[in-house]
Design an enzyme around this catalytic site. Structure first.
Site, mmCIF file in Angstrom:
data_model
loop_
_atom_site.group_PDB
_atom_site.id
_atom_site.type_symbol
_atom_site.label_atom_id
_atom_site.label_comp_id
_atom_site.label_asym_id
_atom_site.label_seq_id
_atom_site.Cartn_x
_atom_site.Cartn_y
_atom_site.Cartn_z
ATOM 1 C CD GLU A 191 -11.033 -2.981 5.432
ATOM 2 O OE1 GLU A 191 -10.720 -3.118 4.229
ATOM 3 O OE2 GLU A 191 -11.007 -1.890 6.025
ATOM 4 C CG HIS B 250 -11.293 0.211 -1.062
ATOM 5 N ND1 HIS B 250 -11.296 -1.116 -0.701
ATOM 6 C CD2 HIS B 250 -10.482 0.836 -0.161
ATOM 7 C CE1 HIS B 250 -10.520 -1.277 0.363
ATOM 8 N NE2 HIS B 250 -10.003 -0.120 0.703
ATOM 9 C CB ALA C 114 -0.854 1.573 8.271
ATOM 10 C CG ASP D 74 -6.754 -0.599 0.441
ATOM 11 O OD1 ASP D 74 -7.161 -1.772 0.558
ATOM 12 O OD2 ASP D 74 -7.142 0.327 1.174
ATOM 13 C CB CYS E 7 -2.327 -3.325 4.862
ATOM 14 S SG CYS E 7 -4.084 -2.880 4.756
ATOM 15 C CG ASP F 258 -2.159 -0.900 1.000
ATOM 16 O OD1 ASP F 258 -2.355 -1.400 -0.121
ATOM 17 O OD2 ASP F 258 -2.904 -1.123 1.975
ATOM 18 C CE LYS G 114 -4.165 -4.351 1.096
ATOM 19 N NZ LYS G 114 -4.857 -3.158 1.562
ATOM 20 C CB SER H 192 -13.397 -0.118 4.802
ATOM 21 O OG SER H 192 -12.874 0.598 3.695
ATOM 22 C CG HIS I 177 -8.870 4.423 1.965
ATOM 23 N ND1 HIS I 177 -9.871 4.198 2.869
ATOM 24 C CD2 HIS I 177 -8.296 3.209 1.737
ATOM 25 C CE1 HIS I 177 -9.905 2.923 3.202
ATOM 26 N NE2 HIS I 177 -8.967 2.289 2.517
#
Ligand SMILES: [Zn+2]
Length: 195
Positions: A113, A63, A146, A61, A150, A10, A106, A69, A80
Site C-alpha cells: 500500500e 493498482h 484525499a 494511484d 495520500c 490522485d 504509486k 488494499s 479502485h
C-alpha cells in the site's frame, strides 16, 4: 513565490465520481483547475501549447487488479484505480496539463500500500523527490484527494525532504469530513502551511 511547483495528488476518476468518490471532489477539481488556469493565463497567449509558469507534477494511484488494499485481498478499500481502466485516468479537465514524465505512479506492487507520492515513480524510474530536486524547486503547493491519506502522506514526505509545503485548502477532497479537519490541523502543527 519562486522555485515553485504544484503537486496534484490522485485527481483520478475513481476518487472523483467512481468507486471511491470522495466528498467535495467536484469543488476540489474546479478550484484546482481555476488555480492552474490563472497561472497559465500569465504565459504568452500566442503560444499554442498549454504551459504553466511552474511545473505541475501528478501523483497517480495505479493498482494491479489483485492489489492488497482491495477488499477481496483483505484490504480496507473497494477496488479502485486499476491500471488501464477509466477510473485510473486523470480527470479530463486536468489531463492537458499532465506531462507523462511528470506523472508518478504509486501502488503498482500488488503487495504494497502506498499513500505517499514519494513512493511513486515516473516512467523513467525517477521519484518525485528526485525530480523536484533536479528542478531546483524549493516551494511545493499540494492539492488533490484525499486529504487524510495520500495528500497528507505526500505533504509530510515533502516537508521531511526539506521543501516548504503549502496545501491549497480549497482544492482538497476527502473520505471523511472530521478526518479531513483533523488532518489539516495536524499538518499545520507539523509546519505545513495551509493557503
Ligand atoms: Zn489506492
Amino acid at each position: 513565490m519562486k522555485d515553485l511547483a504544484l503537486v496534484v495528488v490522485d485527481m483520478l476518476y475513481d476518487f472523483i465520481d467512481g468507486s471511491m468518490a470522495c466528498q467535495e471532489a467536484d469543488k476540489a477539481l474546479r478550484n484546482s483547475l481555476k488555480y492552474i488556469e490563472e497561472e497559465t493565463s500569465l504565459t504568452d497567449p500566442d503560444d499554442s501549447g498549454i504551459r504553466s509558469i511552474f511545473p505541475i507534477l501528478f501523483v497517480r494511484d495505479s493498482h494491479p487488479a489483485n492489489h492488497c488494499s482491495f477488499h477481496e485481498q483483505g484490504g480496507p478499500w473497494p477496488p479502485h484505480c486499476v491500471q488501464d481502466t477509466h477510473g485510473a485516468d486523470i480527470h479530463e479537465t486536468l489531463a492537458p496539463y499532465a506531462a507523462e514524465d511528470l506523472c508518478f505512479y504509486k501502488g503498482q506492487n500488488p503487495a504494497l500500500e502506498q499513500y505517499s507520492g514519494f513512493e511513486g515513480l515516473n516512467p523513467a524510474g525517477q521519484s518525485l523527490s528526485e525530480v523536484l530536486h533536479l528542478m531546483e524547486v524549493k516551494n511545493v503547493l499540494v492539492c488533490g484527494i484525499a486529504t487524510e491519506y495520500c495528500v497528507r502522506n505526500t505533504a509530510e514526505d515533502l516537508l521531511k525532504d526539506g521543501f516548504h509545503v503549502y496545501v491549497l485548502k480549497d482544492c482538497l477532497a476527502y473520505v471523511d469530513a472530521e478526518g479531513h479537519t483533523t488532518a489539516l490541523a495536524e499538518m499545520e502543527q507539523e509546519g505545513i502551511r495551509l493557503i
